[in-house]
Design a protein around this motif. Structure first.
Motif, PDB file in Angstrom:
ATOM      1  N   ILE A  28      -3.712   7.905   2.150  1.00  0.00           N
ATOM      2  CA  ILE A  28      -4.217   7.989   0.786  1.00  0.00           C
ATOM      3  C   ILE A  28      -3.269   8.838  -0.065  1.00  0.00           C
ATOM      4  CG2 ILE A  28      -6.139   8.672  -0.696  1.00  0.00           C
ATOM      5  CD1 ILE A  28      -7.975   8.348   1.745  1.00  0.00           C
ATOM      6  N   PRO A  29      -2.515   8.184  -0.943  1.00  0.00           N
ATOM      7  CA  PRO A  29      -1.626   8.936  -1.841  1.00  0.00           C
ATOM      8  C   PRO A  29      -2.388   9.425  -3.073  1.00  0.00           C
ATOM      9  CG  PRO A  29      -1.307   6.592  -2.161  1.00  0.00           C
ATOM     10  CD  PRO A  29      -2.327   6.742  -1.058  1.00  0.00           C
ATOM     11  N   PHE A  30      -1.950  10.553  -3.618  1.00  0.00           N
ATOM     12  CA  PHE A  30      -2.486  11.019  -4.902  1.00  0.00           C
ATOM     13  C   PHE A  30      -1.983  10.089  -5.997  1.00  0.00           C
ATOM     14  CE2 PHE A  30      -2.880  15.270  -2.903  1.00  0.00           C
ATOM     15  CZ  PHE A  30      -4.186  15.535  -3.269  1.00  0.00           C
ATOM     16  N   GLY A  31      -2.806   9.882  -7.010  1.00  0.00           N
ATOM     17  CA  GLY A  31      -2.394   9.138  -8.184  1.00  0.00           C
ATOM     18  C   GLY A  31      -2.304   7.638  -8.006  1.00  0.00           C
ATOM     19  N   LYS A  32      -2.826   7.115  -6.924  1.00  0.00           N
ATOM     20  CA  LYS A  32      -2.817   5.680  -6.666  1.00  0.00           C
ATOM     21  C   LYS A  32      -4.238   5.237  -6.345  1.00  0.00           C
ATOM     22  CE  LYS A  32       1.816   5.722  -6.078  1.00  0.00           C
ATOM     23  NZ  LYS A  32       2.703   5.244  -7.082  1.00  0.00           N
ATOM     24  N   ILE A  33      -4.499   3.971  -6.559  1.00  0.00           N
ATOM     25  CA  ILE A  33      -5.786   3.416  -6.168  1.00  0.00           C
ATOM     26  C   ILE A  33      -5.713   3.056  -4.695  1.00  0.00           C
ATOM     27  CG2 ILE A  33      -7.356   1.458  -6.468  1.00  0.00           C
ATOM     28  CD1 ILE A  33      -6.454   1.386  -9.407  1.00  0.00           C
ATOM     29  N   THR A  34      -6.721   3.450  -3.932  1.00  0.00           N
ATOM     30  CA  THR A  34      -6.785   3.106  -2.521  1.00  0.00           C
ATOM     31  C   THR A  34      -7.914   2.103  -2.329  1.00  0.00           C
ATOM     32  OG1 THR A  34      -5.958   5.280  -1.877  1.00  0.00           O
ATOM     33  CG2 THR A  34      -7.102   4.009  -0.186  1.00  0.00           C
ATOM     34  N   VAL A  35      -7.595   0.945  -1.803  1.00  0.00           N
ATOM     35  CA  VAL A  35      -8.572  -0.115  -1.566  1.00  0.00           C
ATOM     36  C   VAL A  35      -8.758  -0.261  -0.059  1.00  0.00           C
ATOM     37  CG1 VAL A  35      -9.069  -2.571  -1.857  1.00  0.00           C
ATOM     38  CG2 VAL A  35      -7.898  -1.322  -3.684  1.00  0.00           C
ATOM     39  N   ILE A  36     -10.001  -0.279   0.372  1.00  0.00           N
ATOM     40  CA  ILE A  36     -10.328  -0.496   1.782  1.00  0.00           C
ATOM     41  C   ILE A  36     -10.941  -1.888   1.879  1.00  0.00           C
ATOM     42  CG2 ILE A  36     -11.646   0.311   3.768  1.00  0.00           C
ATOM     43  CD1 ILE A  36      -9.539   2.323   2.737  1.00  0.00           C
TER      44      ILE A  36
END
Length: 125
Positions: A28-36
């Motif tokens: 999980i990067p900061f500043g990015k959208i994380t989609v599962i």
């Protein structure tokens, strides 16, 4: 004849390389959208809500050596009910529910290009 927008082209030699800041390396990067994404019943909601609980309380994530300060989480789901699934699992995982925010899509559906996501990020910061 229909008017179309022209595409802006970017030459990669004009792009400055930057480093990625990670909330949870390498997932999980900061500043990015994380989609599962996954099939129903795979445990996506359970895992994501456990991660959200850790983030909201400042707990250490699995395989991490350090924990970040408690932060807010924007959680969005297309499958699960907030009252019968999301909230009970957050409570079971020990989340600070004050720090968990869900965008209400009852009147307008959200898209990944929606400016509402950017506004929510500033509100949660």
């Amino acid at each position: 004849m229909e008017k179309t927008e022209s595409l802006k082209l970017i030459h990669m030699n004009e792009v400055e390389a930057t480093t990625i800041d990670w909330l949870w390396y390498p997932y999980i990067p900061f500043g990015k959208i994380t989609v599962i994404q996954g099939d129903p019943g795979d445990g996506k909601t359970t895992v994501v809500l456990a991660i959200a609980a850790a983030i909201t309380t400042g707990a250490t994530l699995p395989e991490s050596k350090t924990a970040a300060e408690p932060m807010s989480v924007i959680f969005q789901t297309a499958e699960d009910g907030l009252g019968d699934t999301v909230k009970p699992r957050l409570v079971q995982s020990g989340a600070d529910c004050e720090r968990v925010i869900v965008i209400d899509e009852s009147e307008k559906e959200l898209s990944l290009s929606d400016v509402a996501l950017e506004r929510m990020a500033y509100i949660c910061d």
